[in-house]
Motif scaffolding. Sequence first.
Motif, PDB file in Angstrom:
ATOM      1  N   UNK A  98      -1.480   1.434  -6.884  1.00  0.00           N
ATOM      2  CA  UNK A  98      -1.670   0.045  -6.450  1.00  0.00           C
ATOM      3  C   UNK A  98      -2.843  -0.073  -5.480  1.00  0.00           C
ATOM      4  N   UNK A  99      -2.927   0.832  -4.509  1.00  0.00           N
ATOM      5  CA  UNK A  99      -4.017   0.765  -3.521  1.00  0.00           C
ATOM      6  C   UNK A  99      -5.372   1.079  -4.163  1.00  0.00           C
ATOM      7  N   UNK A 100      -5.389   1.932  -5.185  1.00  0.00           N
ATOM      8  CA  UNK A 100      -6.631   2.220  -5.911  1.00  0.00           C
ATOM      9  C   UNK A 100      -7.111   0.987  -6.662  1.00  0.00           C
ATOM     10  N   UNK A 101      -6.175   0.271  -7.261  1.00  0.00           N
ATOM     11  CA  UNK A 101      -6.537  -0.987  -7.918  1.00  0.00           C
ATOM     12  C   UNK A 101      -7.081  -1.994  -6.928  1.00  0.00           C
ATOM     13  N   UNK A 102      -6.449  -2.079  -5.787  1.00  0.00           N
ATOM     14  CA  UNK A 102      -6.918  -2.989  -4.737  1.00  0.00           C
ATOM     15  C   UNK A 102      -8.330  -2.611  -4.289  1.00  0.00           C
ATOM     16  N   UNK A 127       5.875  -1.200  -3.896  1.00  0.00           N
ATOM     17  CA  UNK A 127       4.489  -0.715  -3.888  1.00  0.00           C
ATOM     18  C   UNK A 127       3.477  -1.847  -4.034  1.00  0.00           C
ATOM     19  N   UNK A 128       3.955  -3.077  -4.152  1.00  0.00           N
ATOM     20  CA  UNK A 128       3.043  -4.210  -4.204  1.00  0.00           C
ATOM     21  C   UNK A 128       2.470  -4.534  -5.567  1.00  0.00           C
ATOM     22  N   UNK A 129       3.044  -3.948  -6.612  1.00  0.00           N
ATOM     23  CA  UNK A 129       2.572  -4.276  -7.964  1.00  0.00           C
ATOM     24  C   UNK A 129       3.215  -5.558  -8.449  1.00  0.00           C
ATOM     25  N   UNK A 130       2.653  -6.113  -9.501  1.00  0.00           N
ATOM     26  CA  UNK A 130       3.213  -7.308 -10.106  1.00  0.00           C
ATOM     27  C   UNK A 130       3.997  -6.900 -11.364  1.00  0.00           C
ATOM     28  N   UNK A 189      -5.043   6.905   2.609  1.00  0.00           N
ATOM     29  CA  UNK A 189      -4.444   6.550   3.907  1.00  0.00           C
ATOM     30  C   UNK A 189      -3.637   5.246   3.791  1.00  0.00           C
ATOM     31  N   UNK A 190      -4.173   4.271   3.097  1.00  0.00           N
ATOM     32  CA  UNK A 190      -3.474   2.991   2.912  1.00  0.00           C
ATOM     33  C   UNK A 190      -2.228   3.161   2.052  1.00  0.00           C
ATOM     34  N   UNK A 191      -2.325   3.960   1.013  1.00  0.00           N
ATOM     35  CA  UNK A 191      -1.160   4.230   0.157  1.00  0.00           C
ATOM     36  C   UNK A 191      -0.087   4.969   0.944  1.00  0.00           C
ATOM     37  N   UNK A 192      -0.505   5.872   1.803  1.00  0.00           N
ATOM     38  CA  UNK A 192       0.425   6.637   2.624  1.00  0.00           C
ATOM     39  C   UNK A 192       1.222   5.718   3.552  1.00  0.00           C
ATOM     40  N   UNK A 193       0.559   4.708   4.110  1.00  0.00           N
ATOM     41  CA  UNK A 193       1.263   3.754   4.978  1.00  0.00           C
ATOM     42  C   UNK A 193       2.388   3.052   4.236  1.00  0.00           C
ATOM     43  N   UNK A 194       2.125   2.617   3.010  1.00  0.00           N
ATOM     44  CA  UNK A 194       3.154   1.956   2.207  1.00  0.00           C
ATOM     45  C   UNK A 194       4.275   2.941   1.892  1.00  0.00           C
ATOM     46  N   UNK A 239     -10.536  -1.194  -5.991  1.00  0.00           N
ATOM     47  CA  UNK A 239     -11.443  -1.514  -7.097  1.00  0.00           C
ATOM     48  C   UNK A 239     -11.570  -3.023  -7.301  1.00  0.00           C
ATOM     49  N   UNK A 240     -10.969  -3.780  -6.382  1.00  0.00           N
ATOM     50  CA  UNK A 240     -11.016  -5.239  -6.392  1.00  0.00           C
ATOM     51  C   UNK A 240     -10.289  -5.867  -7.579  1.00  0.00           C
ATOM     52  N   UNK A 241      -9.230  -5.198  -8.018  1.00  0.00           N
ATOM     53  CA  UNK A 241      -8.391  -5.784  -9.062  1.00  0.00           C
ATOM     54  C   UNK A 241      -7.609  -6.954  -8.464  1.00  0.00           C
ATOM     55  N   UNK A 242      -7.389  -7.943  -9.270  1.00  0.00           N
ATOM     56  CA  UNK A 242      -6.584  -9.091  -8.845  1.00  0.00           C
ATOM     57  C   UNK A 242      -5.173  -8.633  -8.495  1.00  0.00           C
ATOM     58  N   UNK A 243      -4.656  -7.727  -9.304  1.00  0.00           N
ATOM     59  CA  UNK A 243      -3.338  -7.146  -9.079  1.00  0.00           C
ATOM     60  C   UNK A 243      -3.207  -5.917  -9.959  1.00  0.00           C
ATOM     61  N   UNK A 244      -2.130  -5.174  -9.738  1.00  0.00           N
ATOM     62  CA  UNK A 244      -1.786  -4.059 -10.617  1.00  0.00           C
ATOM     63  C   UNK A 244      -0.434  -4.404 -11.225  1.00  0.00           C
TER      64      UNK A 244
END
Length: 132
Positions: free
Chosen positions: A104-108, A126-129, A84-89, A110-115
């Motif tokens: 990216x949202x899956x990494x988030x 998509x919010x990746x680095x 749902x969050x990925x769909x919004x982006x 999973x509490x990743x610092x970033x993707x």
Amino acid sequence: MIGLDTNVLVRYFAQDDIAQSKRATALMESLSAEKPGYVSQVALVEVVWVLGRCYGVDRGQMKDIIDSMITTKELVVEGADTVRKALRVFVTSAKADFADCLIERSGHAAECECTVTFDATASKVAGMRLLK
């Protein structure tokens, strides 16, 4: 619960093959809250890709399709909140790729610092680095 492959979902949504679409529809209509179908994130990414590339389904229609999959009691979508969050982006950016948004949202989730990515577009939309 039974797992649903991409091709079954595509036949159901596209209704493009008389025999297979009929069987896919019968299966989908047989699902219930007690015996739901399971949609993995991999299958969902493929469905979005196939419907968009091969059938010209636009982002608005894709949002409606995915929302209906997430909200129906006859389906269980893997990581529905993350989807749902990925769909919004995905729907708010004309250039975002659904797979990138979900990664990216899956990494988030999973509490990743970033993707990190080498894909400049994914880093912007998509919010990746960007890995330089």
